[in-house]
Scaffold this motif. Structure first.
Motif, PDB file in Angstrom:
ATOM      1  N   HIS A  87      58.834  34.537  74.072  1.00 44.29           N
ATOM      2  CA  HIS A  87      59.545  33.622  74.970  1.00 44.29           C
ATOM      3  C   HIS A  87      61.054  33.855  74.962  1.00 44.29           C
ATOM      4  CE1 HIS A  87      60.117  29.956  77.258  1.00 44.29           C
ATOM      5  NE2 HIS A  87      60.995  29.535  76.359  1.00 44.29           N
ATOM      6  N   ALA A  88      61.593  34.237  73.833  1.00 40.81           N
ATOM      7  CA  ALA A  88      63.045  34.391  73.686  1.00 40.81           C
ATOM      8  C   ALA A  88      63.477  35.814  74.031  1.00 40.81           C
ATOM      9  CB  ALA A  88      63.480  34.009  72.278  1.00 40.81           C
ATOM     10  N   ALA A  89      63.272  36.203  75.276  1.00 41.15           N
ATOM     11  CA  ALA A  89      63.643  37.555  75.715  1.00 41.15           C
ATOM     12  C   ALA A  89      65.134  37.810  75.526  1.00 41.15           C
ATOM     13  CB  ALA A  89      63.252  37.751  77.176  1.00 41.15           C
ATOM     14  N   ASN A  90      65.932  36.775  75.663  1.00 41.84           N
ATOM     15  CA  ASN A  90      67.380  36.926  75.478  1.00 41.84           C
ATOM     16  C   ASN A  90      67.738  37.267  74.031  1.00 41.84           C
ATOM     17  OD1 ASN A  90      66.473  34.276  74.909  1.00 41.84           O
ATOM     18  ND2 ASN A  90      68.560  33.506  74.986  1.00 41.84           N
ATOM     19  N   PHE A  91      66.880  36.950  73.104  1.00 44.14           N
ATOM     20  CA  PHE A  91      67.093  37.264  71.691  1.00 44.14           C
ATOM     21  C   PHE A  91      66.441  38.601  71.322  1.00 44.14           C
ATOM     22  CE2 PHE A  91      65.653  37.134  67.270  1.00 44.14           C
ATOM     23  CZ  PHE A  91      66.850  36.896  66.621  1.00 44.14           C
ATOM     24  N   GLU A  92      65.212  38.817  71.814  1.00 36.46           N
ATOM     25  CA  GLU A  92      64.447  39.988  71.410  1.00 36.46           C
ATOM     26  C   GLU A  92      64.782  41.265  72.188  1.00 36.46           C
ATOM     27  OE1 GLU A  92      60.274  39.281  69.851  1.00 36.46           O
ATOM     28  OE2 GLU A  92      60.458  37.710  71.391  1.00 36.46           O
ATOM     29  N   ALA A  93      65.199  41.121  73.432  1.00 34.49           N
ATOM     30  CA  ALA A  93      65.492  42.299  74.259  1.00 34.49           C
ATOM     31  C   ALA A  93      66.701  42.032  75.158  1.00 34.49           C
ATOM     32  CB  ALA A  93      64.265  42.653  75.095  1.00 34.49           C
ATOM     33  N   PRO A  94      67.847  41.683  74.562  1.00 33.85           N
ATOM     34  CA  PRO A  94      68.995  41.286  75.377  1.00 33.85           C
ATOM     35  C   PRO A  94      69.513  42.390  76.301  1.00 33.85           C
ATOM     36  CG  PRO A  94      69.659  41.590  73.087  1.00 33.85           C
ATOM     37  CD  PRO A  94      68.161  41.668  73.125  1.00 33.85           C
ATOM     38  N   HIS A  95      69.490  43.628  75.855  1.00 32.02           N
ATOM     39  CA  HIS A  95      70.030  44.716  76.680  1.00 32.02           C
ATOM     40  C   HIS A  95      69.157  44.953  77.913  1.00 32.02           C
ATOM     41  CE1 HIS A  95      73.043  45.460  73.695  1.00 32.02           C
ATOM     42  NE2 HIS A  95      72.119  45.623  72.760  1.00 32.02           N
ATOM     43  N   LEU A  96      67.844  44.969  77.725  1.00 24.62           N
ATOM     44  CA  LEU A  96      66.937  45.163  78.851  1.00 24.62           C
ATOM     45  C   LEU A  96      66.999  43.965  79.804  1.00 24.62           C
ATOM     46  CD1 LEU A  96      64.886  46.880  80.303  1.00 24.62           C
ATOM     47  CD2 LEU A  96      63.112  45.940  78.779  1.00 24.62           C
ATOM     48  N   LEU A  97      67.031  42.778  79.252  1.00 29.54           N
ATOM     49  CA  LEU A  97      67.153  41.567  80.071  1.00 29.54           C
ATOM     50  C   LEU A  97      68.414  41.636  80.924  1.00 29.54           C
ATOM     51  CD1 LEU A  97      66.112  38.609  80.671  1.00 29.54           C
ATOM     52  CD2 LEU A  97      67.694  37.902  78.881  1.00 29.54           C
ATOM     53  N   ASN A  98      69.538  41.967  80.311  1.00 32.73           N
ATOM     54  CA  ASN A  98      70.801  42.060  81.046  1.00 32.73           C
ATOM     55  C   ASN A  98      70.773  43.165  82.096  1.00 32.73           C
ATOM     56  OD1 ASN A  98      71.958  39.891  79.742  1.00 32.73           O
ATOM     57  ND2 ASN A  98      72.831  41.152  78.130  1.00 32.73           N
ATOM     58  N   ARG A  99      70.099  44.260  81.802  1.00 30.76           N
ATOM     59  CA  ARG A  99      69.983  45.349  82.776  1.00 30.76           C
ATOM     60  C   ARG A  99      69.206  44.881  84.009  1.00 30.76           C
ATOM     61  NH1 ARG A  99      67.292  50.346  80.375  1.00 30.76           N
ATOM     62  NH2 ARG A  99      67.865  49.044  78.637  1.00 30.76           N
ATOM     63  N   TYR A 100      68.102  44.177  83.797  1.00 30.87           N
ATOM     64  CA  TYR A 100      67.320  43.642  84.927  1.00 30.87           C
ATOM     65  C   TYR A 100      68.168  42.675  85.762  1.00 30.87           C
ATOM     66  CZ  TYR A 100      62.790  45.373  83.186  1.00 30.87           C
ATOM     67  OH  TYR A 100      61.727  46.141  82.788  1.00 30.87           O
ATOM     68  N   ILE A 101      68.874  41.784  85.087  1.00 29.14           N
ATOM     69  CA  ILE A 101      69.679  40.783  85.789  1.00 29.14           C
ATOM     70  C   ILE A 101      70.814  41.454  86.564  1.00 29.14           C
ATOM     71  CG2 ILE A 101      71.227  38.809  85.506  1.00 29.14           C
ATOM     72  CD1 ILE A 101      69.450  38.014  83.067  1.00 29.14           C
ATOM     73  N   THR A 102      71.527  42.348  85.915  1.00 29.01           N
ATOM     74  CA  THR A 102      72.662  43.019  86.563  1.00 29.01           C
ATOM     75  C   THR A 102      72.198  43.804  87.786  1.00 29.01           C
ATOM     76  OG1 THR A 102      73.812  43.164  84.448  1.00 29.01           O
ATOM     77  CG2 THR A 102      74.561  44.638  86.196  1.00 29.01           C
ATOM     78  N   SER A 103      71.126  44.539  87.629  1.00 28.65           N
ATOM     79  CA  SER A 103      70.587  45.326  88.733  1.00 28.65           C
ATOM     80  C   SER A 103      70.199  44.431  89.910  1.00 28.65           C
ATOM     81  CB  SER A 103      69.376  46.117  88.225  1.00 28.65           C
ATOM     82  OG  SER A 103      68.798  46.836  89.257  1.00 28.65           O
ATOM     83  N   PHE A 104      69.576  43.320  89.631  1.00 26.91           N
ATOM     84  CA  PHE A 104      69.150  42.385  90.674  1.00 26.91           C
ATOM     85  C   PHE A 104      70.344  41.745  91.369  1.00 26.91           C
ATOM     86  CE2 PHE A 104      68.012  37.892  91.663  1.00 26.91           C
ATOM     87  CZ  PHE A 104      67.111  38.132  92.686  1.00 26.91           C
ATOM     88  N   VAL A 105      71.292  41.264  90.590  1.00 26.79           N
ATOM     89  CA  VAL A 105      72.461  40.578  91.153  1.00 26.79           C
ATOM     90  C   VAL A 105      73.321  41.534  91.984  1.00 26.79           C
ATOM     91  CG1 VAL A 105      74.610  39.386  90.591  1.00 26.79           C
ATOM     92  CG2 VAL A 105      72.512  38.764  89.407  1.00 26.79           C
ATOM     93  N   LEU A 106      73.488  42.748  91.494  1.00 20.94           N
ATOM     94  CA  LEU A 106      74.308  43.720  92.220  1.00 20.94           C
ATOM     95  C   LEU A 106      73.561  44.408  93.364  1.00 20.94           C
ATOM     96  CD1 LEU A 106      76.244  45.333  89.238  1.00 20.94           C
ATOM     97  CD2 LEU A 106      76.987  43.503  90.797  1.00 20.94           C
ATOM     98  N   GLY A 107      72.265  44.168  93.424  1.00 19.87           N
ATOM     99  CA  GLY A 107      71.495  44.685  94.552  1.00 19.87           C
ATOM    100  C   GLY A 107      70.995  46.105  94.404  1.00 19.87           C
ATOM    101  N   SER A 108      70.962  46.617  93.200  1.00 15.48           N
ATOM    102  CA  SER A 108      70.492  47.989  93.015  1.00 15.48           C
ATOM    103  C   SER A 108      69.054  48.038  92.515  1.00 15.48           C
ATOM    104  CB  SER A 108      71.420  48.733  92.049  1.00 15.48           C
ATOM    105  OG  SER A 108      71.527  48.046  90.826  1.00 15.48           O
ATOM    106  N   ALA A 109      68.382  46.876  92.562  1.00 13.45           N
ATOM    107  CA  ALA A 109      66.982  46.863  92.096  1.00 13.45           C
ATOM    108  C   ALA A 109      66.033  47.110  93.241  1.00 13.45           C
ATOM    109  CB  ALA A 109      66.668  45.514  91.457  1.00 13.45           C
TER     110      ALA A 109
END
Length: 186
Positions: free
Chosen positions: A164-186
């Motif tokens: 459940h705590a993806a922000n703790f267990e996989a913060p880099h991957l989580l941030n990559r997904y979010i950044t890609s989505f927000v910036l429109g490169s997903a």
């Protein structure tokens, strides 16, 4: 602040809040990111899930003892058992400084009794759902259920071997997904 458009990022309970923000302010919320949130879980399924936990959900989410926090950590984090390494005095300190306990307990009770399937609106925003494959708080099939509800404007990313705590267990991957989505490169 004069911000006209923004993206909302919400995790767990915050997903309920983020969803309502997107519903109420669709002209402002451009995109929505929800990480592991049981927004569309049917009431009977929610009660069944709570029964499997075997403890008061209120006591776990608004912890009263170090053991409550340890159980919550075990439920939320798949890869590590961090709860056993944290001394009681630290957990007691965390419990002591937690504010708004009564309000938080009321919110948890309300969520447990809410029947979202009766009135959950369909959002207009692009929505990214991110879920831990091993989430036991809000199981992965709830992610698929939310994605079906949202339809074509939603995308689901599953992070393998994470709870459940993806922000703790996989913060880099989580941030990559979010950044890609927000910036429109997903």
């Amino acid at each position: 602040m004069k911000v006209e458009k923004f993206t909302v990022y919400a995790i767990s309970y915050g997903g309920f809040v983020g969803y309502r923000m997107a519903e109420m302010h669709e002209e402002m919320v451009e995109k929505l990111v929800i990480v592991s949130s049981g927004i569309v879980c049917k009431h009977d399924r929610k009660l069944e899930h709570v029964e499997k936990i075997g403890r008061s959900v209120v006591d776990l989410l608004v912890a009263k003892t170090p053991e409550d926090l340890r159980i919550l950590c075990r439920m939320s984090i798949h890869k590590y058992d961090i709860g056993r390494w944290i001394p009681d005095f630290f957990l007691w300190g965390f419990i002591a400084v937690e504010c708004c306990r009564n309000e938080k307990e009321e919110l948890v009770e309300e969520l447990l009794n809410e029947k979202p399937e009766a009135h959950l609106p369909l959002l207009t925003q692009e929505t990214l759902l991110i879920w831990g494959e091993k989430d036991t708080v809000f199981p992965l099939d709830w992610a698929y259920q939310l994605q079906r509800h949202l339809g074509g404007k939603s995308k689901l990313e599953i992070i393998r071997n994470v709870g459940h705590a993806a922000n703790f267990e996989a913060p880099h991957l989580l941030n990559r997904y979010i950044t890609s989505f927000v910036l429109g490169s997903a």
